[in-house]
Enzyme design. Structure first.
Site, short mmCIF file in Angstrom:
data_model
loop_
_atom_site.label_atom_id
_atom_site.label_comp_id
_atom_site.label_asym_id
_atom_site.label_seq_id
_atom_site.Cartn_x
_atom_site.Cartn_y
_atom_site.Cartn_z
N ASP A 51 34.30 44.20 31.36
CA ASP A 51 35.87 44.05 30.81
C ASP A 51 36.12 43.15 30.19
OD1 ASP A 51 36.98 43.69 32.98
OD2 ASP A 51 37.65 45.79 33.15
N SER A 52 35.53 41.76 30.72
CA SER A 52 35.90 40.66 30.62
C SER A 52 35.34 40.28 28.88
CB SER A 52 35.72 39.24 31.60
OG SER A 52 33.83 39.76 32.21
N LYS A 120 30.63 50.43 36.79
CA LYS A 120 31.22 49.62 37.88
C LYS A 120 33.02 50.63 38.16
CE LYS A 120 32.56 45.01 38.27
NZ LYS A 120 33.85 45.19 37.83
N GLU A 122 36.73 49.24 39.66
CA GLU A 122 38.05 48.63 41.12
C GLU A 122 38.40 49.59 41.28
OE1 GLU A 122 38.34 44.90 37.23
OE2 GLU A 122 40.08 45.75 38.24
N GLU A 189 35.54 39.57 45.07
CA GLU A 189 36.00 38.82 43.36
C GLU A 189 37.39 38.67 44.69
OE1 GLU A 189 37.64 37.60 39.33
OE2 GLU A 189 36.58 39.95 39.75
#
Length: 271
Positions: A51-52, A120, A122, A189
């Protein structure tokens, strides 16, 4: 139109074997067909359609604005360029945090419409019900703990996470819950290297670090960052393997000069 999925050389089983055999896992982001095909051809193990894309492709300050439709578009573009690597698509903000049924619907759309190999998410215990619901549909889930950019307003910045013992213990607790639920891998991260080592040694699933030291089972970077296309981002963990910003700038300046001087096109470059 749906994109047909296919079994690739790198699978969830292969990734677990790599951890067991001590072979490090390489992972990079990609958001389009051309970049993905280059990364895949160079031997990357996992391609993350992050999503970056909200930052590097669309110019947003955070990852929050990108939509599910946009992530599916980027993922389907990447999948068409990949033969070997395992392709993971980030589930964007708002598509899984609310309730497990919404999470399942979002994940199914990603798998059916993009052809990605997994998704993925978070977060830890707070999204565990959504993780489990997605897994019941047979969809591979990669987890993500530590600095989770979708929660940036909660954190108040992009600083190091889990420095304090309480947050570190919660991270370890969450990691074990996510492994027990059935996640195939875990991104860590921007956490202390010693903590990342503890987590990696405590789990049987692979850990992929970004700013988490050398003892994780693999590493991930944003491809635009490691290629030096983005000069405004220089965290401690980033190693630039090229300086494409200057290479591209010089090439474009050369092109502009050639067009202005009538040097391009020459006689050999026309019909």
């Amino acid at each position: 139109m749906s994109t047909e999925s296919k079994v690739r050389a790198v699978t969830t089983t292969r990734l677990k074997q790599m951890k067991e055999q001590g072979e490090k896992i390489s992972m990079l982001t990609s958001y389009d067909y051309t970049m993905a095909s280059i990364a895949d051809g160079a031997g990357i193990d996992i391609i993350l359609v992050g999503d970056s894309a909200a930052n590097v492709m669309a110019g947003h300050k955070t990852t929050l604005p990108i939509t599910l439709d946009q992530m599916i578009y980027h993922s389907s573009s990447v999948v068409r360029g990949v033969e070997r690597a395992f392709v993971v698509c980030d589930m964007p903000f708002g598509t899984y945090q609310g309730d497990p049924q919404t999470a399942l619907h979002s994940a199914v759309r990603i798998m059916k419409e993009s052809g990605a190999d997994g998704v993925k998410l978070e977060g830890g215990e707070e999204i565990l019900d959504s993780v489990k619901r997605i897994l019941t549909a047979g969809i591979p889930v990669m987890a993500h703990l530590g600095l989770t950019p979708q929660s940036i307003h909660k954190f108040g910045g992009y600083g190091l996470r889990a420095k304090e013992e309480a947050e570190a213990e919660k991270l370890i607790h969450d990691a074990k819950l996510l492994e027990e639920a059935g996640c195939f891998a875990l991104v860590l991260e921007k956490i202390p290297a010693a903590l990342a080592k503890r987590v990696s040694e405590a789990l049987t699933i692979p850990t992929i670090g970004i700013g988490a030291g050398a003892d994780t089972d693999g590493q991930v970077l944003v491809i635009h960052d490691m290629l030096g296309m983005n000069k405004g981002f220089s965290p401690k963990f980033l190693r630039r393997y090229a300086n494409l910003h200057d290479v591209m700038t010089e090439a474009i300046e050369h092109y502009v000069a050639d067009v202005k001087s009538c040097d391009f096109p020459n006689e050999n470059e026309q019909y």
